[in-house]
Write a protein that holds these residues in place. Structure first.
Motif, mmCIF file in Angstrom:
data_model
loop_
_atom_site.group_PDB
_atom_site.id
_atom_site.type_symbol
_atom_site.label_atom_id
_atom_site.label_comp_id
_atom_site.label_asym_id
_atom_site.label_seq_id
_atom_site.Cartn_x
_atom_site.Cartn_y
_atom_site.Cartn_z
ATOM 1 N N ASN A 80 0.833 -1.200 0.000
ATOM 2 C CA ASN A 80 0.000 0.000 0.000
ATOM 3 C C ASN A 80 0.873 1.258 0.000
ATOM 4 O O ASN A 80 1.771 1.411 0.811
ATOM 5 C CB ASN A 80 -0.911 0.006 1.233
ATOM 6 C CG ASN A 80 -1.961 1.096 1.153
ATOM 7 O OD1 ASN A 80 -2.352 1.532 0.075
ATOM 8 N ND2 ASN A 80 -2.431 1.554 2.297
ATOM 9 N N GLY A 81 0.605 2.141 -0.961
ATOM 10 C CA GLY A 81 1.377 3.382 -1.067
ATOM 11 C C GLY A 81 2.514 3.326 -2.060
ATOM 12 O O GLY A 81 3.084 4.366 -2.409
ATOM 13 N N ARG A 82 2.860 2.140 -2.544
ATOM 14 C CA ARG A 82 3.923 2.021 -3.548
ATOM 15 C C ARG A 82 3.345 2.282 -4.937
ATOM 16 O O ARG A 82 2.190 1.964 -5.218
ATOM 17 C CB ARG A 82 4.554 0.633 -3.505
ATOM 18 C CG ARG A 82 5.332 0.358 -2.219
ATOM 19 C CD ARG A 82 6.117 -0.929 -2.294
ATOM 20 N NE ARG A 82 7.136 -0.911 -3.335
ATOM 21 C CZ ARG A 82 8.161 -1.748 -3.387
ATOM 22 N NH1 ARG A 82 8.316 -2.666 -2.438
ATOM 23 N NH2 ARG A 82 9.047 -1.680 -4.354
ATOM 24 N N ASP A 83 4.151 2.856 -5.813
ATOM 25 C CA ASP A 83 3.681 3.141 -7.174
ATOM 26 C C ASP A 83 4.557 2.486 -8.235
ATOM 27 O O ASP A 83 4.586 2.906 -9.390
ATOM 28 C CB ASP A 83 3.615 4.653 -7.416
ATOM 29 C CG ASP A 83 4.990 5.323 -7.324
ATOM 30 O OD1 ASP A 83 5.988 4.605 -7.079
ATOM 31 O OD2 ASP A 83 5.059 6.549 -7.500
ATOM 32 N N ASP A 84 5.298 1.432 -7.829
ATOM 33 C CA ASP A 84 6.240 0.809 -8.760
ATOM 34 C C ASP A 84 6.014 -0.694 -8.909
ATOM 35 O O ASP A 84 6.853 -1.396 -9.461
ATOM 36 C CB ASP A 84 7.676 1.050 -8.285
ATOM 37 C CG ASP A 84 7.955 0.432 -6.909
ATOM 38 O OD1 ASP A 84 6.985 0.129 -6.188
ATOM 39 O OD2 ASP A 84 9.136 0.245 -6.567
ATOM 40 N N VAL A 85 4.882 -1.198 -8.430
ATOM 41 C CA VAL A 85 4.666 -2.649 -8.400
ATOM 42 C C VAL A 85 4.072 -3.129 -9.724
ATOM 43 O O VAL A 85 2.955 -2.767 -10.094
ATOM 44 C CB VAL A 85 3.745 -3.053 -7.228
ATOM 45 C CG1 VAL A 85 3.520 -4.566 -7.230
ATOM 46 C CG2 VAL A 85 4.342 -2.598 -5.905
ATOM 47 N N ILE A 86 4.848 -3.956 -10.428
ATOM 48 C CA ILE A 86 4.404 -4.552 -11.700
ATOM 49 C C ILE A 86 4.284 -6.060 -11.486
ATOM 50 O O ILE A 86 5.285 -6.780 -11.526
ATOM 51 C CB ILE A 86 5.395 -4.242 -12.840
ATOM 52 C CG1 ILE A 86 5.531 -2.730 -13.020
ATOM 53 C CG2 ILE A 86 4.956 -4.909 -14.137
ATOM 54 C CD1 ILE A 86 6.540 -2.325 -14.059
ATOM 55 N N PRO A 87 3.090 -6.560 -11.233
ATOM 56 C CA PRO A 87 2.918 -7.993 -10.990
ATOM 57 C C PRO A 87 3.258 -8.824 -12.230
ATOM 58 O O PRO A 87 3.061 -8.388 -13.370
ATOM 59 C CB PRO A 87 1.423 -8.125 -10.650
ATOM 60 C CG PRO A 87 1.000 -6.750 -10.242
ATOM 61 C CD PRO A 87 1.824 -5.822 -11.063
ATOM 62 N N SER A 88 3.771 -10.032 -11.987
ATOM 63 C CA SER A 88 4.021 -11.014 -13.054
ATOM 64 C C SER A 88 3.010 -12.143 -12.866
ATOM 65 O O SER A 88 3.115 -12.918 -11.918
ATOM 66 C CB SER A 88 5.454 -11.557 -12.960
ATOM 67 O OG SER A 88 6.397 -10.519 -13.111
ATOM 68 N N TRP A 89 2.059 -12.224 -13.774
ATOM 69 C CA TRP A 89 0.963 -13.191 -13.656
ATOM 70 C C TRP A 89 1.270 -14.429 -14.489
ATOM 71 O O TRP A 89 1.440 -14.334 -15.703
ATOM 72 C CB TRP A 89 -0.345 -12.574 -14.128
ATOM 73 C CG TRP A 89 -0.732 -11.324 -13.412
ATOM 74 C CD1 TRP A 89 -0.376 -10.035 -13.723
ATOM 75 C CD2 TRP A 89 -1.575 -11.234 -12.242
ATOM 76 N NE1 TRP A 89 -0.933 -9.162 -12.838
ATOM 77 C CE2 TRP A 89 -1.668 -9.858 -11.916
ATOM 78 C CE3 TRP A 89 -2.241 -12.184 -11.468
ATOM 79 C CZ2 TRP A 89 -2.422 -9.409 -10.828
ATOM 80 C CZ3 TRP A 89 -2.982 -11.738 -10.383
ATOM 81 C CH2 TRP A 89 -3.078 -10.365 -10.077
ATOM 82 N N LYS A 90 1.322 -15.584 -13.850
ATOM 83 C CA LYS A 90 1.523 -16.855 -14.553
ATOM 84 C C LYS A 90 0.153 -17.512 -14.688
ATOM 85 O O LYS A 90 -0.431 -17.976 -13.703
ATOM 86 C CB LYS A 90 2.503 -17.734 -13.788
ATOM 87 C CG LYS A 90 3.913 -17.150 -13.743
ATOM 88 C CD LYS A 90 4.858 -17.971 -12.899
ATOM 89 C CE LYS A 90 6.288 -17.427 -12.979
ATOM 90 N NZ LYS A 90 6.396 -16.028 -12.560
#
Length: 286
Positions: A80-90
């Protein structure tokens, strides 16, 4: 039957696709769940079935490189509060039975977190990430389309979930990704020979995705985001963990020192009380 007499669907054009301004307008109309789902689909290219099949555990797994936790409440707190999270969805594409990896934007991650934090329910790993039925999902798209008088694109409503998948593909392709790379991100099937011999490197694909992230980002200015590689994030996480260990060790050493000092003081008081003198009463003799 004469093939000429069979009604063929009216083809759609690039101009039929929703653009960023229209999507921005729609995001202001909808609830947190739909806002998160729309941003997820526009940035990941996932079809409706795969989107609605996502689970809480899937979200934990897709963001694991940013938190190393398996508890959804801890994950939400850490992200919460981060703006750099790029999930990798398998994922597995239901239509083609193809396993593939795709990614979604930081702004969609933010909205997913906001949506989950607004939910008043106990999360279990197997729970759906987006708690909505397919019928309700479809009806919401229809209501949006009718409210904005968007009409038809070919045979179907102009604004429907599948158009977000087309938006994703067209945006990335027109921004410079190859058609093969777009197909890989969307889990589109190859012929059997290509599937057997040509395997996409997920890390390289992630780098390419980040390179063109702006094309599928609706609200944020990607140029101002501090986007980091998984390796760098892992190194940062390990460094933070080591720093916490060092701080914990400092606290333990300080506590032990205080206990020793207190014990010596107590021993000195007991000695003076019992024998009438203390260690300080003696002078060191060379």
């Amino acid at each position: 039957m004469n093939q000429k007499n069979i009604a063929k669907p009216t083809p759609i054009s690039f101009n039929d696709l929703p653009d960023k301004e229209l999507i921005k307008k729609i995001l202001k109309m909808v609830n947190p769940l739909m806002r998160a789902a729309i941003l997820f689909m526009t940035s990941s290219g996932c079809a409706k079935r795969e989107t609605l099949n996502l689970t809480i555990q899937g979200f934990i797994d897709s963001t694991h490189e940013y938190h190393n936790s398996n508890d959804i409440y801890e994950v939400l707190h850490l992200l919460n509060g981060r703006d750099d999270v790029i999930p990798s969805w398998k994922l597995k594409r239901q239509k083609t039975n193809k396993y593939y990896t795709t990614f979604s934007s930081p702004e969609s991650t933010t909205e997913i977190i906001n949506y989950l934090l607004s939910e008043e329910r106990d999360f279990k790993p197997e729970d759906p990430l987006f708690k909505i039925t397919a019928t309700h999902f479809n009806n919401t798209f229809t209501k949006i389309n009718n409210t904005l008088n968007l009409g038809k694109a070919g045979t179907y409503n102009r604004f429907r979930s599948h158009m977000l998948r087309k938006f994703h593909a067209s945006q990335l392709y027109n921004d410079g990704l190859s058609m093969d790379e777009v197909d890989e991100l969307q889990g589109r099937g190859k012929d059997q020979t290509r599937t057997s011999y040509f395997l996409e490197d997920p890390l390289r694909l992630r780098e390419k995705y980040i390179e063109h992230l702006n094309a599928v980002t609706i609200n944020l200015d990607v140029n101002n985001l501090d986007l980091k590689s998984p390796e760098f994030v892992q190194m940062e996480t390990e460094l933070e963990s080591k720093s916490r260990e060092v701080e914990d060790l400092k606290v333990l050493v300080e506590k032990t020192n205080n206990e020793l000092i207190n014990r010596l003081n107590r021993l000195e008081r007991e000695t003076k009380s019992k024998y009438g003198y203390s260690i300080d009463d003696f002078e060191l003799i060379d």
